[in-house]
Design an enzyme around this catalytic site. Sequence first.
Site, short mmCIF file in Angstrom:
data_model
loop_
_atom_site.label_atom_id
_atom_site.label_comp_id
_atom_site.label_asym_id
_atom_site.label_seq_id
_atom_site.Cartn_x
_atom_site.Cartn_y
_atom_site.Cartn_z
N TYR A 1 -2.17 0.08 9.71
CA TYR A 1 -2.27 -0.59 8.42
C TYR A 1 -0.99 -0.41 7.61
O TYR A 1 -0.39 -1.37 7.12
CB TYR A 1 -3.48 -0.08 7.64
CG TYR A 1 -3.60 -0.66 6.26
CD1 TYR A 1 -3.95 -2.00 6.08
CD2 TYR A 1 -3.37 0.11 5.13
CE1 TYR A 1 -4.06 -2.55 4.81
CE2 TYR A 1 -3.48 -0.43 3.86
CZ TYR A 1 -3.82 -1.75 3.70
OH TYR A 1 -3.92 -2.29 2.45
N THR B 1 0.83 -1.20 0.00
CA THR B 1 0.00 0.00 0.00
C THR B 1 0.87 1.25 0.00
O THR B 1 1.98 1.24 0.53
CB THR B 1 -0.93 0.04 1.23
OG1 THR B 1 -1.66 1.26 1.25
CG2 THR B 1 -0.13 -0.07 2.53
#
Length: 188
Positions: free
Chosen positions: A50, A26
Amino acid sequence: NNTCATRNLLEVCAAQDVKHFVFSSTAAVYGIPAGGLANEDTPTAPINPYGTSKLMSEWMLRDLSLASSLRHVALRYFNVYGPRQSPDSAYSGVISIFLNRWRSRRPLTVFGDGSQTRDFIFVQDVARALVAAMDRARGGGGGIFRPDPIQVPAWRPGFGAASAVEAPTRIATASDPTAAPRASAARS
């Protein structure tokens, strides 16, 4: 959970002598880069669990590749969007939310001053990037790549970059020239 699951998967890969691995990471590993733009060489500084978990997974993958014959490619995506994306999910992006509101003739709300932008990548482009990444890994290559995103919104050709005010306006006015988003205070 990302870190533990990746660790377990890499353990199996090592035990089975897997040779090629493509990892979906990501752009959250960059945090908030100076100047607002990121590329593969931008220092990583995640600002949430995350992004941190994905970066830790990249490190584990790198370490296994250094210690074995595994070749890997990691792809750092920005905001992925596409057909059938639920506007009701906790992970919904602004495009699916705006389209859902537009289809149901509800107002499009822009939080803040509307000058903020986001980078998006279409799900079919992600699929093509995954295939290209596996071909690269099979060819002996590896590395970390950021598939080229486009700025808000990419769902309609010719839109190019747009601010948070321009994007919903373009979405709404594509079929209804009288539609316009309403402004709201920034979310905290």
